[in-house]
Scaffold this motif. Structure first.
Motif, mmCIF file in Angstrom:
data_model
loop_
_atom_site.group_PDB
_atom_site.id
_atom_site.type_symbol
_atom_site.label_atom_id
_atom_site.label_comp_id
_atom_site.label_asym_id
_atom_site.label_seq_id
_atom_site.Cartn_x
_atom_site.Cartn_y
_atom_site.Cartn_z
ATOM 1 N N THR A 3 0.832 -1.258 0.044
ATOM 2 C CA THR A 3 -0.043 0.084 -0.039
ATOM 3 C C THR A 3 0.879 1.338 0.046
ATOM 4 O O THR A 3 2.121 1.202 0.510
ATOM 5 C CB THR A 3 -1.026 -0.145 1.196
ATOM 6 O OG1 THR A 3 -0.113 0.290 2.323
ATOM 7 C CG2 THR A 3 -1.693 -1.286 1.317
ATOM 8 N N ARG A 24 0.358 -0.154 -8.609
ATOM 9 C CA ARG A 24 -0.819 0.480 -8.211
ATOM 10 C C ARG A 24 -1.991 0.188 -9.223
ATOM 11 O O ARG A 24 -3.137 0.079 -8.791
ATOM 12 C CB ARG A 24 -0.498 2.062 -8.116
ATOM 13 C CG ARG A 24 -0.015 2.291 -6.868
ATOM 14 C CD ARG A 24 -0.542 1.746 -5.559
ATOM 15 N NE ARG A 24 -1.808 2.524 -5.451
ATOM 16 C CZ ARG A 24 -2.292 3.573 -5.064
ATOM 17 N NH1 ARG A 24 -1.148 4.665 -4.596
ATOM 18 N NH2 ARG A 24 -3.271 4.132 -4.692
ATOM 19 N N ASP A 53 -0.460 10.578 -1.972
ATOM 20 C CA ASP A 53 0.496 9.695 -2.052
ATOM 21 C C ASP A 53 2.153 10.411 -2.033
ATOM 22 O O ASP A 53 2.115 11.537 -2.466
ATOM 23 C CB ASP A 53 0.573 9.023 -3.443
ATOM 24 C CG ASP A 53 1.272 7.850 -3.510
ATOM 25 O OD1 ASP A 53 2.614 7.919 -3.396
ATOM 26 O OD2 ASP A 53 0.620 6.820 -3.737
#
Length: 230
Positions: A3, A24, A53
């Protein structure tokens, strides 16, 4: 799958950014094999999905998309009638004739530039080998004319016999073949012509065929299994 939270290290180059995008968004991006045309405006979708992110920045995303969409496999996939996809792999607008023509022209120009660079590299390697050979070749020195003492015929025969008897037989040099896949342009190798191996320099590699240049300047095309370690 890792993640964004677990991915603590920020991407430092385009290669790492592309690898992260493949991780991703696997339905959209691919690392190898056939690529799929991307939706127009996909940068905005990426910026929105990755706004929190910490791994990639918007600048890195732009650079990565530019590299991805200019790759040969992506341009080859941009064919008329092919569907563009979004980040989740959903099909959208189709590639029209003008877009397909632009991609084909860009691909042709890219391959032409790559071929020119390859030619320049080979020419540079040849020039380097020629220069080295010229430097290594000793200058010819003409001996002054003087009358030599000519031995009698009997003396010559005796000298030859003594020389032949005194010179011990030299064992043949053991040659080690060059390992497959290790031959590179510019490498020094030995090429066995007849009974004697000759030093040579690799100029070009094409699958199993290799073009080398001998110290004399002669260029020879041979196979990789004919080369030995220098």
């Amino acid at each position: 799958m890792t993640t964004p939270t677990e991915q603590a290290v920020k991407a430092s180059n385009v290669k790492e950014v592309l690898a992260y995008l493949v991780q991703r968004f696997p339905a959209c991006f691919s690392a190898n094999g056939a690529a799929r045309p991307l939706k127009i405006g996909i940068f905005q979708d990426l910026a929105e999905r990755l706004q929190d992110d910490s791994v990639v920045s918007k600048t890195q995303l732009r650079q990565a998309l530019r590299v991805y969409t200019s790759s040969w496999r992506y341009l080859e996939a941009t064919q008329e009638g092919a569907a563009r996809i979004d980040l989740d792999g959903n099909a959208g607008d189709l590639i029209d004739a003008a877009q397909a023509e632009h991609a084909a022209k860009t691909l042709e120009e890219s391959k032409a530039k790559a071929a020119e660079k390859r030619k320049a590299k080979i020419a540079e390697a040849k020039a380097s080998v020629t220069t080295k050979a010229a430097v290594a070749k000793p200058a010819y020195k003409k001996n002054p004319n003087k009358k030599a003492n000519i031995p009698s015929k009997g003396t010559k025969v005796n000298q030859k016999a003594e020389t032949a008897a005194a010179a011990p037989a030299q064992p043949a040099r053991a040659l080690t073949p060059v390992a497959s896949g290790t031959v590179v342009v510019g490498a020094s190798v030995l090429l066995k012509l007849g009974q004697n191996p000759m030093p040579a320099t690799v100029l070009e590699i094409s699958k199993d065929d290799v073009t080398v240049q001998l110290g004399s300047g002669m260029v020879i095309k041979t196979r990789q299994d004919s080369l030995y370690q220098a």
